[in-house]
Design a protein around this motif. Structure first.
Motif, short mmCIF file in Angstrom:
data_model
loop_
_atom_site.label_atom_id
_atom_site.label_comp_id
_atom_site.label_asym_id
_atom_site.label_seq_id
_atom_site.Cartn_x
_atom_site.Cartn_y
_atom_site.Cartn_z
N VAL A 1 73.11 -8.34 24.77
CA VAL A 1 74.34 -7.83 24.13
C VAL A 1 74.80 -8.83 23.08
CG1 VAL A 1 75.06 -6.51 26.14
CG2 VAL A 1 75.81 -8.89 25.91
N SER A 2 75.41 -8.32 22.02
CA SER A 2 75.99 -9.17 20.99
C SER A 2 77.43 -9.48 21.35
CB SER A 2 75.93 -8.46 19.64
OG SER A 2 76.80 -7.34 19.64
N GLY A 3 78.06 -10.34 20.56
CA GLY A 3 79.46 -10.66 20.81
C GLY A 3 80.35 -9.43 20.73
N ALA A 4 80.07 -8.55 19.78
CA ALA A 4 80.89 -7.35 19.62
C ALA A 4 80.60 -6.30 20.68
CB ALA A 4 80.66 -6.76 18.23
N GLU A 5 79.39 -6.32 21.26
CA GLU A 5 78.99 -5.28 22.22
C GLU A 5 79.35 -5.59 23.66
OE1 GLU A 5 74.78 -3.82 20.13
OE2 GLU A 5 74.80 -5.43 21.63
N ARG A 6 79.55 -6.85 23.99
CA ARG A 6 79.59 -7.25 25.40
C ARG A 6 80.67 -6.55 26.21
NH1 ARG A 6 81.22 -13.55 23.97
NH2 ARG A 6 82.62 -12.99 22.25
N ILE A 7 81.89 -6.43 25.68
CA ILE A 7 82.94 -5.75 26.44
C ILE A 7 82.70 -4.24 26.49
CG2 ILE A 7 85.40 -5.18 26.48
CD1 ILE A 7 85.99 -8.05 25.71
N PRO A 8 82.41 -3.56 25.37
CA PRO A 8 82.14 -2.12 25.45
C PRO A 8 81.00 -1.76 26.40
CG PRO A 8 82.53 -2.74 23.17
CD PRO A 8 82.46 -4.01 23.95
N LYS A 9 79.93 -2.55 26.40
CA LYS A 9 78.80 -2.24 27.29
C LYS A 9 79.15 -2.51 28.75
CE LYS A 9 75.00 -2.58 23.97
NZ LYS A 9 74.71 -1.14 24.04
N LEU A 10 79.99 -3.49 29.00
CA LEU A 10 80.46 -3.74 30.36
C LEU A 10 81.33 -2.59 30.84
CD1 LEU A 10 80.58 -5.85 32.71
CD2 LEU A 10 82.67 -6.71 31.64
N GLU A 11 82.27 -2.17 29.99
CA GLU A 11 83.16 -1.07 30.36
C GLU A 11 82.39 0.23 30.56
OE1 GLU A 11 87.44 -1.93 28.37
OE2 GLU A 11 85.86 -1.43 26.95
N ALA A 12 81.32 0.42 29.79
CA ALA A 12 80.54 1.65 29.88
C ALA A 12 79.58 1.65 31.07
CB ALA A 12 79.75 1.87 28.59
N GLY A 13 79.49 0.54 31.79
CA GLY A 13 78.60 0.47 32.94
C GLY A 13 77.16 0.14 32.60
N GLU A 14 76.90 -0.26 31.35
CA GLU A 14 75.52 -0.60 30.96
C GLU A 14 75.10 -1.96 31.51
OE1 GLU A 14 74.39 0.12 26.88
OE2 GLU A 14 76.10 1.48 26.61
N ILE A 15 76.07 -2.84 31.76
CA ILE A 15 75.80 -4.11 32.41
C ILE A 15 76.83 -4.29 33.53
CG2 ILE A 15 74.79 -5.19 30.37
CD1 ILE A 15 77.44 -6.61 29.90
N ASP A 16 76.47 -5.11 34.52
CA ASP A 16 77.37 -5.33 35.67
C ASP A 16 78.07 -6.68 35.61
OD1 ASP A 16 76.62 -2.86 36.86
OD2 ASP A 16 74.75 -3.79 37.53
N LEU A 17 77.38 -7.68 35.09
CA LEU A 17 77.97 -9.00 34.85
C LEU A 17 77.54 -9.44 33.46
CD1 LEU A 17 77.15 -10.89 38.20
CD2 LEU A 17 79.39 -9.97 37.51
N GLU A 18 78.43 -10.10 32.74
CA GLU A 18 78.07 -10.63 31.43
C GLU A 18 77.89 -12.13 31.57
OE1 GLU A 18 78.49 -12.30 27.39
OE2 GLU A 18 79.96 -12.53 29.01
N CYS A 19 76.68 -12.59 31.33
CA CYS A 19 76.30 -13.98 31.58
C CYS A 19 76.02 -14.65 30.24
CB CYS A 19 75.05 -14.03 32.47
SG CYS A 19 75.14 -12.90 33.88
#
Length: 302
Positions: free
Chosen positions: A92-110
């Motif tokens: 994920v990029s800096g701009a994508e990390r929160i939207p992808k987390l909210e969308a359920g595409e990732i479970d933890l952002e590391c």
């Protein structure tokens, strides 16, 4: 007017229990229950956030934050009594990390994500895992002792970062710069190396990671100005209380048992890099907390 030097100032008010008081209408996340059912977890990682989260020569995710998340995965396996737990990765990029987390595409952002009050409105954070500060990477010999030294200069920003937010505010009211936003740290850094910009503000640890790996510290240098206190944390979905408890329990064990010291040395004191543990980072290990980051300029936010 510009108290840049990093001093032992208190951070912002503790946000440890933000998730408990959330009034969001949506149902709280229960990722742990889904992990138990699917026996799989997806970790969000970064492409070039050395030494926290990046892809190695084999394109495999590695780094300090990745190791901490993998320790949490082992604790999840024990908690759920799972013989196996498949680990999937998504860059994920800096701009994508929160939207992808909210969308359920990732479970933890590391990665290298700062816990800020603004982000707490959307997501939850683990205990602090590292404390950085925004500084400016410039060609060696360039004097940057205050933001005003950047007046009129072409400056690179990385999209979706706290440095982008802070410098956009500064440009609007404090000092006029020629700001260009790039999609990633790597692209912003490349623009600086090629002379297309004269400065790149970002978290000092990330800037050192880029320049050290590139053997460029003989040509590039960090400013003496420090513009923020940036507590990094593992990011998870808002209200994901059960998963958050497991992650925090993992970190607490690593901190209390001292294992965190070896993990820190592995990633921050290498042949190419030497980032000594700061007092604020050590304090976060001895007193686990979820305090939000602060700008060291009165009136500006992260």
């Amino acid at each position: 007017m510009f108290p840049f030097r990093l001093r032992p100032l208190p951070l912002a008010a503790c946000a440890a229990f933000v998730f408990a008081s959330s009034s969001h209408a949506q149902a709280p996340a229960d990722t742990l229950a889904r992990i138990k059912e699917t026996r799989a977890i997806t970790l969000g990682v970064r492409e070039a956030a050395r030494p926290f989260s990046y892809l190695d020569e084999q394109k495999q995710p590695v780094g300090y934050s990745v190791d901490l998340c993998l320790a949490a995965v082992e604790e999840i396996k024990r908690t759920l009594k799972l013989p196996e737990l498949a680990v999937k990765y998504k860059v994920v990029s800096g701009a994508e990390r929160i939207p992808k987390l909210e969308a359920g595409e990732i479970d933890l952002e590391c990665g290298s994500t700062t816990n800020t009050k603004a982000r707490q409105e959307k997501v939850d954070f683990s205990y602090t895992i590292f404390v950085a500060g925004i500084r400016v990477l410039v060609p060696k010999g360039t004097k940057v002792e205050s933001v005003k030294d950047l007046g009129g200069l072409p400056v690179a920003l990385s999209k979706g970062t706290t440095s982008e937010k802070l410098f956009t505010q500064l440009n609007a009211s404090e000092v006029k710069m020629q700001l260009t936003t790039f999609a990633s740290n790597g692209e912003a850094y490349q623009a600086l190396k090629e002379g297309r910009v004269r400065a790149f503000p970002q978290d000092d640890s990330l800037l050192l990671g880029l320049a050290s790996h590139d053997n460029a510290l003989d040509r590039l240098a960090l400013s003496s100005a420090v513009l923020s206190v940036e507590p990094y944390a593992i990011m998870l979905r808002k209200g994901d209380t059960a998963l958050g408890a497991v992650v925090d329990r993992t970190l607490s064990r690593l901190y209390t048992g001292g294992e965190i010291n070896a993990m820190y040395r592995k990633w921050f004191t290498t042949d190419r890099m030497n980032i000594q543990m700061s007092r604020l980072t050590r304090d976060s290990f001895t007193r686990p907390n979820k305090e939000a980051g602060v700008a060291m300029l009165l009136g500006y936010s992260l």
